[in-house]
Structure formats: structure tokens, C-alpha cells
Design an enzyme around this catalytic site. Structure first.
Site, PDB file in Angstrom:
ATOM      1  CG  HIS A  21      -0.292  -0.275   2.513  1.00 20.43           C
ATOM      2  ND1 HIS A  21       0.654   0.564   3.017  1.00 20.43           N
ATOM      3  CD2 HIS A  21      -0.425  -1.284   3.417  1.00 20.43           C
ATOM      4  CE1 HIS A  21       1.060   0.112   4.192  1.00 20.43           C
ATOM      5  NE2 HIS A  21       0.444  -1.017   4.462  1.00 20.43           N
ATOM      6  CD  GLU A  22      -2.213   5.833   0.077  1.00 17.42           C
ATOM      7  OE1 GLU A  22      -2.043   7.028   0.334  1.00 17.42           O
ATOM      8  OE2 GLU A  22      -3.266   5.220   0.345  1.00 17.42           O
ATOM      9  CG  HIS A  34       4.234  -1.759   1.925  1.00 22.35           C
ATOM     10  ND1 HIS A  34       2.907  -2.117   1.973  1.00 22.35           N
ATOM     11  CD2 HIS A  34       4.834  -2.405   2.947  1.00 22.35           C
ATOM     12  CE1 HIS A  34       2.721  -2.966   2.973  1.00 22.35           C
ATOM     13  NE2 HIS A  34       3.868  -3.144   3.587  1.00 22.35           N
ATOM     14  N   GLY A  43       8.745   1.385   8.414  1.00 23.14           N
ATOM     15  CA  GLY A  43       7.827   2.484   8.689  1.00 23.14           C
ATOM     16  C   GLY A  43       7.728   2.765  10.185  1.00 23.14           C
ATOM     17  CD  GLU A  44       9.070   7.906  12.352  1.00 27.33           C
ATOM     18  OE1 GLU A  44       8.051   8.572  12.595  1.00 27.33           O
ATOM     19  OE2 GLU A  44      10.199   8.401  12.245  1.00 27.33           O
ATOM     20  CG  ASP A 101       4.032  -1.727  12.033  1.00 25.08           C
ATOM     21  OD1 ASP A 101       2.978  -1.789  12.676  1.00 25.08           O
ATOM     22  OD2 ASP A 101       4.080  -1.936  10.809  1.00 25.08           O
ATOM     23  CD  GLN A 130       7.974  -4.657  12.040  1.00 28.08           C
ATOM     24  OE1 GLN A 130       7.332  -5.702  12.131  1.00 28.08           O
ATOM     25  NE2 GLN A 130       7.935  -3.918  10.953  1.00 28.08           N
ATOM     26  CB  SER A 168      -2.739  -0.231   8.457  1.00 26.57           C
ATOM     27  OG  SER A 168      -2.924  -1.598   8.787  1.00 26.57           O
TER      28      SER A 168
HETATM   29  O1  PAF Z   1       6.242  -5.003   9.017  1.00 27.98           O
HETATM   30  C1  PAF Z   1       6.130  -6.014   8.300  1.00 27.98           C
HETATM   31  O2  PAF Z   1       5.570  -5.980   7.213  1.00 27.98           O
HETATM   32  C2  PAF Z   1       6.698  -7.335   8.793  1.00 27.98           C
HETATM   33  O3  PAF Z   1       6.618  -7.425  10.180  1.00 27.98           O
HETATM   34  C3  PAF Z   1       8.136  -7.604   8.302  1.00 27.98           C
HETATM   35  C4  PAF Z   1       9.102  -6.552   8.801  1.00 27.98           C
HETATM   36  C5  PAF Z   1       8.158  -7.624   6.787  1.00 27.98           C
HETATM   37  C6  PAF Z   1       8.623  -8.962   8.809  1.00 27.98           C
HETATM   38  O4  PAF Z   1       7.856 -10.009   8.318  1.00 27.98           O
END
Ligand code: PAF
Length: 294
Positions: free
Chosen positions: A34-35, A37, A148-149, A151, A154, A186
Site C-alpha cells: 500500500h501507500e 510501502h 515504517g514508523e 510499527d 517493531q 495499513s
Molecule cells: O512489518 C512487516 O511488514 C513485517 O513485520 C516484516 C518486517 C516484513 C517482517 O515479516
């Protein structure tokens, strides 16, 4: 744009790029691009000689088989989108080619932060994320990797892994992409009904309210959290999961803000659980913050 299925072939392709003195930009994804990414890929394109995007629905990070099965798989569409933004390589391995026997014997322990916030709501999630990210870095590194911020937890854990294990990767954070009403982009947004979609903007409203309070000098985390919870609670379609304010570096929860901090929110709208976060304004420590004497 080349589609690569085999992990060995992926590593070789990037080796070749590095042999030609190209900087490799790597964007790991679960697919269903999506946008958000698109921003990561575009940024990698601006900064790197070769851009690789992985599309892998990582079974290690899903809590249930049903969630894993329900995740959209749209490789052709993802390929076309990645290519149109300038990706050179899309790496889309089969599950059985990523880990022999389908599951790794050795996994990455995310440490205590892996059990808090999203880790509490989704046990084992961050172990699964870090294990697959470490594997992907092993294939792609050295590289610049784009996250991305949106997440934020993560991102914080990936940075910790890269630092603690000295992985040859520069982690680049890209700002959250938002819709006009502030909702963070998302892949989960597609699951919202139109009413839930309208209601979901309350997450950004709550975060923005916390930021406005900090700008006015409020520094008590409890006050900020109460206001965010009140805003979300006032939306009848939202079921609050958590609100938190964390030190942006340590992810500890300060009682009084004393440096850059991040507000976090998570809530359900029907069956769909959404998260968001916002870095709270922090001048340089000279801002007057309420110390709690009201
Ligand atoms: O954020 C995501 O899309 C996933 O958690 C990742 C980093 C690709 C790991 O599978």
C-alpha cells in the site's frame, strides 16, 4: 524488475550489485503493498543503487493459522506496484525455502520489550518478526533497510537487534503515511466497514490531543494517557486496548516526560485491531513541563 524465488539466488543477485559498488536498499514486507510501502520503496530508490523488496507472509509472526491464511496474497499486483515505484528485485520465497522443514530451530529473542504493548497483545509476534528479519538481513546485507514508523515497536526492536548483534545493516525509519483524516495507512484498514473506517480516525485525534497538551506544557504521562483514553472511549465503535507514553529511546514509561517521548494507542473497531503512535513534541528540555504540582 526481476522476480526471485530462491534465497540463494537472491543473495547472489545482491552480491553482484555490491560487486558493482552499488548500495543495496532493502524493503521487507508481508506483501499486500500500500501507500506506506510505496513510501519506503521510493525512499530506498532515492538513496540506493539497487532496490530489493521482499514479499513473504511470515508464518512465524501470526498468532493463529486463521490469521495467516486470511492474509491477502497478491504477488502479481505487488510486483507491478514495486516495479512502478522503481524496485529492481522482488524476492518472494516459498515458506519451505526460507526455513528447512518450514520452521527455524533457532529464533531471535526480542528481550523484555518483546512482551509489552503489541507483544502482550500478540504473544510470540516479535520473536517471529525478528527471526525472519534476521534471516532476510542475512541474505540481503550489507544493506540499508527501510521500515515504517507506523510499527514503532517493531522498528525499535529491529534497531536493537541490529545494534546488539552488530548486523551490517543501516536501519532507515520512514514517517507514517496518513489519510486526510489522519488514519495511518495499513493493510488492515481494508477490513473496516465504512462506519468503522470513519470511527478509526479517533486514534490520530487522540494522539494529536496528547501532542497538543505537551505543546502547552503538560508533562504528566497519566494526564496524557487519560486524555487519549477519554477521546477513544467517546467513540462508540472503538474498543480501547491500550494507551501508553514511552521514552522514545528506552521505551520505558516515564511518569513525567523528560525527553523525546512517543504516545502509543491500540484499539479494535469491530474485528479489526489497529495501532498508531506519534512522537510527542519536545523542544530541547527547555520547554516548561508540568511536574505534577497542580
Ligand atoms: O512489518 C512487516 O511488514 C513485517 O513485520 C516484516 C518486517 C516484513 C517482517 O515479516
Amino acid at each position: 524488475m526481476e522476480l526471485i524465488r530462491s534465497p540463494d539466488r537472491f543473495r547472489d543477485a545482491l552480491e553482484l550489485a555490491r560487486a558493482g559498488r552499488q548500495v543495496v536498499g532493502f524493503v521487507p514486507t508481508l506483501g499486500d503493498l500500500h501507500e506506506g510501502h510505496a513510501r519506503l520503496i521510493r525512499t530506498a530508490r532515492e538513496e540506493c543503487g539497487v532496490v530489493a523488496v521482499s514479499v513473504f507472509v511470515n508464518p512465524l509472526q501470526f498468532e493463529s493459522a486463521a490469521d495467516l491464511a486470511a492474509y491477502p496474497r497478491r504477488l502479481e499486483r505487488d510486483q507491478a506496484m514495486a516495479s512502478s515505484i522503481g524496485a529492481d528485485v522482488v524476492f518472494a520465497p516459498a515458506e519451505e525455502d526460507m526455513f528447512s522443514g518450514g520452521r527455524p530451530e533457532v529464533t531471535v529473542d526480542p528481550g523484555p520489550l518483546g512482551d509489552r504493548f503489541e507483544g502482550d497483545a500478540r504473544p510470540g509476534h516479535f520473536r517471529g518478526v525478528l527471526t525472519v528479519v534476521a534471516k532476510l538481513f542475512g541474505l540481503a546485507a550489507p544493506c540499508r533497510a527501510y521500515f515504517g514508523e507506523k510499527d514503532a515497536q517493531q522498528l525499535r526492536l529491529v534497531r536493537a537487534m541490529v545494534g546488539d548483534l552488530s548486523l551490517p545493516v543501516a536501519v532507515v525509519a520512514c514517517p507514517t503515511v496518513r489519510k486526510v483524516d489522519g488514519l495511518a495507512v495499513s493493510s488492515r484498514n481494508a477490513r473496516l466497514s465504512s462506519e468503522e473506517r470513519r470511527a478509526a480516525s479517533v486514534l490520530f485525534e487522540a494522539l494529536s490531543t496528547a501532542a497538543a497538551l505537551v505543546r502547552r506544557g503538560e508533562g504528566r504521562a497519566d494526564v496524557l494517557k487519560a486524555e487519549m483514553a477519554r477521546r477513544i472511549g467517546a467513540e462508540s465503535l472503538a474498543r480501547l486496548d491500550y494507551v501508553a507514553v514511552v521514552d522514545d529511546r528506552t521505551w520505558e514509561e516515564p511518569a513525567i516526560l523528560d525527553g523525546p517521548a512517543r504516545a502509543l494507542v491500540a484499539a479494535r473497531f469491530g474485528q479489526t485491531r489497529l495501532i498508531d503512535n506519534l512522537l510527542l513534541p519536545w523542544a530541547d528540555g527547555s520547554t516548561v513541563h508540568n511536574s505534577g504540582d497542580s
